[in-house]
Design a protein around this motif. Structure first.
Motif, PDB file in Angstrom:
ATOM      1  N   THR A 232       0.817  -1.216   0.000  1.00 18.36           N
ATOM      2  CA  THR A 232       0.000   0.000   0.000  1.00 18.36           C
ATOM      3  C   THR A 232       0.849   1.263   0.000  1.00 18.36           C
ATOM      4  N   SER A 233       2.152   1.155   0.237  1.00 16.73           N
ATOM      5  CA  SER A 233       3.000   2.346   0.297  1.00 16.73           C
ATOM      6  C   SER A 233       4.259   2.249  -0.564  1.00 16.73           C
ATOM      7  N   THR A 234       4.381   1.160  -1.347  1.00 13.01           N
ATOM      8  CA  THR A 234       5.580   0.987  -2.168  1.00 13.01           C
ATOM      9  C   THR A 234       5.194   0.516  -3.567  1.00 13.01           C
ATOM     10  N   ALA A 235       6.105   0.729  -4.523  1.00 14.45           N
ATOM     11  CA  ALA A 235       5.878   0.291  -5.903  1.00 14.45           C
ATOM     12  C   ALA A 235       7.219   0.138  -6.590  1.00 14.45           C
ATOM     13  N   ASP A 236       7.236  -0.694  -7.625  1.00 17.78           N
ATOM     14  CA  ASP A 236       8.395  -0.818  -8.499  1.00 17.78           C
ATOM     15  C   ASP A 236       8.082  -0.137  -9.828  1.00 17.78           C
ATOM     16  N   ILE A 237       9.041   0.662 -10.328  1.00 19.90           N
ATOM     17  CA  ILE A 237       8.866   1.317 -11.622  1.00 19.90           C
ATOM     18  C   ILE A 237       9.997   0.892 -12.547  1.00 19.90           C
ATOM     19  N   GLY A 238       9.732   0.958 -13.858  1.00 17.34           N
ATOM     20  CA  GLY A 238      10.751   0.570 -14.825  1.00 17.34           C
ATOM     21  C   GLY A 238      10.424   1.107 -16.203  1.00 17.34           C
ATOM     22  N   TRP A 239      11.361   0.960 -17.130  1.00 16.30           N
ATOM     23  CA  TRP A 239      11.180   1.402 -18.504  1.00 16.30           C
ATOM     24  C   TRP A 239      12.259   0.764 -19.370  1.00 16.30           C
ATOM     25  N   THR A 240      12.081   0.894 -20.664  1.00 18.81           N
ATOM     26  CA  THR A 240      13.069   0.413 -21.626  1.00 18.81           C
ATOM     27  C   THR A 240      14.020   1.548 -21.975  1.00 18.81           C
ATOM     28  N   ASP A 241      15.323   1.293 -21.871  1.00 22.09           N
ATOM     29  CA  ASP A 241      16.324   2.325 -22.164  1.00 22.09           C
ATOM     30  C   ASP A 241      16.345   2.643 -23.659  1.00 22.09           C
ATOM     31  N   ASN A 242      16.156   3.909 -23.997  1.00 22.62           N
ATOM     32  CA  ASN A 242      16.308   4.366 -25.374  1.00 22.62           C
ATOM     33  C   ASN A 242      17.304   5.511 -25.493  1.00 22.62           C
ATOM     34  N   ALA A 243      17.768   6.041 -24.370  1.00 21.55           N
ATOM     35  CA  ALA A 243      18.765   7.109 -24.372  1.00 21.55           C
ATOM     36  C   ALA A 243      20.084   6.545 -23.846  1.00 21.55           C
ATOM     37  N   SER A 244      21.166   7.197 -24.198  1.00 22.66           N
ATOM     38  CA  SER A 244      22.473   6.635 -23.866  1.00 22.66           C
ATOM     39  C   SER A 244      23.029   7.139 -22.544  1.00 22.66           C
ATOM     40  N   GLY A 245      22.356   8.097 -21.917  1.00 23.03           N
ATOM     41  CA  GLY A 245      22.895   8.671 -20.700  1.00 23.03           C
ATOM     42  C   GLY A 245      22.131   8.240 -19.465  1.00 23.03           C
ATOM     43  N   GLN A 246      21.548   9.191 -18.771  1.00 24.54           N
ATOM     44  CA  GLN A 246      20.842   8.916 -17.536  1.00 24.54           C
ATOM     45  C   GLN A 246      19.365   9.256 -17.682  1.00 24.54           C
ATOM     46  N   TYR A 247      18.605   8.895 -16.626  1.00 20.23           N
ATOM     47  CA  TYR A 247      17.156   9.087 -16.662  1.00 20.23           C
ATOM     48  C   TYR A 247      16.700   9.829 -15.406  1.00 20.23           C
ATOM     49  N   ASP A 248      15.748  10.745 -15.612  1.00 20.55           N
ATOM     50  CA  ASP A 248      15.064  11.418 -14.512  1.00 20.55           C
ATOM     51  C   ASP A 248      13.650  10.863 -14.413  1.00 20.55           C
ATOM     52  N   TYR A 249      13.182  10.628 -13.192  1.00 16.25           N
ATOM     53  CA  TYR A 249      11.807  10.165 -13.030  1.00 16.25           C
ATOM     54  C   TYR A 249      11.123  10.977 -11.935  1.00 16.25           C
ATOM     55  N   GLU A 250       9.806  11.081 -12.063  1.00 15.94           N
ATOM     56  CA  GLU A 250       8.972  11.712 -11.045  1.00 15.94           C
ATOM     57  C   GLU A 250       7.723  10.868 -10.848  1.00 15.94           C
ATOM     58  N   VAL A 251       7.324  10.683  -9.594  1.00 15.55           N
ATOM     59  CA  VAL A 251       6.058  10.046  -9.250  1.00 15.55           C
ATOM     60  C   VAL A 251       5.201  11.126  -8.598  1.00 15.55           C
ATOM     61  N   ARG A 252       4.004  11.360  -9.130  1.00 13.50           N
ATOM     62  CA  ARG A 252       3.214  12.505  -8.694  1.00 13.50           C
ATOM     63  C   ARG A 252       1.759  12.107  -8.473  1.00 13.50           C
ATOM     64  N   SER A 253       1.166  12.627  -7.409  1.00 12.42           N
ATOM     65  CA  SER A 253      -0.277  12.488  -7.193  1.00 12.42           C
ATOM     66  C   SER A 253      -1.022  13.695  -7.743  1.00 12.42           C
ATOM     67  N   SER A 254      -0.280  14.767  -8.095  1.00  9.00           N
ATOM     68  CA  SER A 254      -0.881  15.950  -8.707  1.00  9.00           C
ATOM     69  C   SER A 254       0.215  16.735  -9.417  1.00  9.00           C
ATOM     70  N   GLY A 255      -0.201  17.635 -10.309  1.00  5.12           N
ATOM     71  CA  GLY A 255       0.752  18.477 -11.006  1.00  5.12           C
ATOM     72  C   GLY A 255       1.350  17.810 -12.223  1.00  5.12           C
ATOM     73  N   ALA A 256       2.015  18.613 -13.041  1.00  8.34           N
ATOM     74  CA  ALA A 256       2.660  18.130 -14.253  1.00  8.34           C
ATOM     75  C   ALA A 256       4.128  17.855 -14.005  1.00  8.34           C
ATOM     76  N   ALA A 257       4.729  17.108 -14.908  1.00 11.80           N
ATOM     77  CA  ALA A 257       6.155  16.829 -14.806  1.00 11.80           C
ATOM     78  C   ALA A 257       6.938  18.129 -14.745  1.00 11.80           C
ATOM     79  N   GLY A 258       7.865  18.217 -13.829  1.00 13.30           N
ATOM     80  CA  GLY A 258       8.665  19.415 -13.676  1.00 13.30           C
ATOM     81  C   GLY A 258       8.133  20.400 -12.659  1.00 13.30           C
ATOM     82  N   ASP A 259       6.865  20.208 -12.224  1.00 16.96           N
ATOM     83  CA  ASP A 259       6.328  21.070 -11.171  1.00 16.96           C
ATOM     84  C   ASP A 259       7.042  20.796  -9.845  1.00 16.96           C
ATOM     85  N   PRO A 260       6.980  21.752  -8.919  1.00 19.51           N
ATOM     86  CA  PRO A 260       7.609  21.520  -7.612  1.00 19.51           C
ATOM     87  C   PRO A 260       6.960  20.364  -6.847  1.00 19.51           C
ATOM     88  N   SER A 261       7.718  19.809  -5.925  1.00 16.64           N
ATOM     89  CA  SER A 261       7.232  18.874  -4.904  1.00 16.64           C
ATOM     90  C   SER A 261       6.587  17.609  -5.452  1.00 16.64           C
TER      91      SER A 261
END
Length: 302
Positions: A232-261
């Motif tokens: 109820t308080s944890t999750a696993d996330i994943g994706w397929t690598d298509n870029a050669s560097g690093q990845y940024d991720y956000e998990v949000r209950s509200s707001g758009a990507a890049g918004d604060p908090s």
């Protein structure tokens, strides 16, 4: 051509062969056998008449001009005699540019919408949807990938297998397709679950658009994004690598990507998934955003 030595060819928009300069587009000569000339000064979407006569040699002079054959420098006609079934909307999503075309019934059930363009890079995919009124119909889409003015069988990017009112799907631009503009034809046919691209049908509609193949993006977005709760308080996330560097991720209950908090966020190296997320609230819907950074993070993919 019998025993002729030379073949004369004339291409006209109007007038009889030999009638003068008005309507004359091109002319030339070719040797007998399998004669051919390259006609210049030809305009697109124009109807011409082509006439041929032979020089028979041996003092026999020229033959009469042949009856003209019609040459049309455009795509085949696609019309309908019915007035019951037509597209009310054709739209694409997921392209670099997209089409959203809500229309009424086109004159003779053919709409030239080549001023509207969807675009995608070679190897990329694009989504589409159609809606229609009237009877249920088959639907097909072609793109003239070799620009030879013919919708070949292998250029059909989508077709139904049964009748319906609204269709959704996607197709992939063939790898290696040169960048540039191509003709895209969308057709519904009330009398066929698998429409053909040309000719007159009993009831249905045809719409032509432009499809543009663009340069590939400098940094490809991650794909195959997954999120699975492990408690109820944890999750696993994943994706397929298509870029050669690093990845940024956000998990949000509200707001758009890049918004604060965001509720959870981080930066990880390529190949670091799956990632465990903690501190979530039970019975809450979250949205996962991921972007890849190529070339040291200078060019993000969303």
């Amino acid at each position: 051509l019998g025993g002729s030595k030379i073949t004369h060819v004339t291409v006209r928009t109007s007038g009889a062969p030999g009638s003068g300069a008005t309507g004359l587009t091109d002319y030339g000569t070719a040797s007998s056998g399998t004669p051919a000339i390259v006609a210049n000064n030809i305009a697109s979407s124009t109807t011409y008449q082509v006439y041929v006569r032979a020089n028979c040699g041996g003092g026999n002079g020229d033959s009469e001009w042949s009856s003209g054959i019609t040459l049309f420098t455009g795509y085949c006609d696609a019309t309908s005699t019915g007035t019951y079934t037509w597209f009310t909307n054709f739209a694409t999503t997921g392209g670099a540019t997209n089409i959203s075309n809500a229309t009424g019934q086109s004159t003779n059930d053919y709409g030239d919408f080549t001023g509207q363009s969807a675009s995608q890079y070679a190897g990329g995919s694009i989504n589409f949807s159609t809606t229609m009124v009237g009877g249920s119909a088959g639907t097909a889409i072609w793109i003239d990938w070799n620009n030879n003015l013919v919708f070949d069988a292998n250029e059909k990017v989508y077709t139904t297998t049964s009748y319906g009112y609204s269709q959704t799907g996607s197709f992939t631009v063939p790898a290696g397709t040169p960048q540039g503009d191509y003709r895209m034809r969308v057709r519904c046919n009330e009398s066929s679950a698998q429409p053909s691209p040309c000719g007159s049908i009993y009831d249905g509609e045809t719409e032509d658009y432009t499809f543009t193949v663009t340069p590939p993006p400098p940094c490809f977005a991650p794909s195959g994004i997954t999120a699975s709760p492990t408690s109820t308080s944890t999750a696993d996330i994943g994706w397929t690598d298509n870029a050669s560097g690093q990845y940024d991720y956000e998990v949000r209950s509200s707001g758009a990507a890049g918004d604060p908090s965001p509720d959870a966020s981080g930066t990880v190296a390529s190949g670091a998934t799956p990632i465990g997320i903690t501190g979530l609230t039970g019975n809450t819907t979250y949205t996962l955003y991921v972007r890849g950074s190529c070339n040291g993070g200078s060019v993000p993919s969303l």
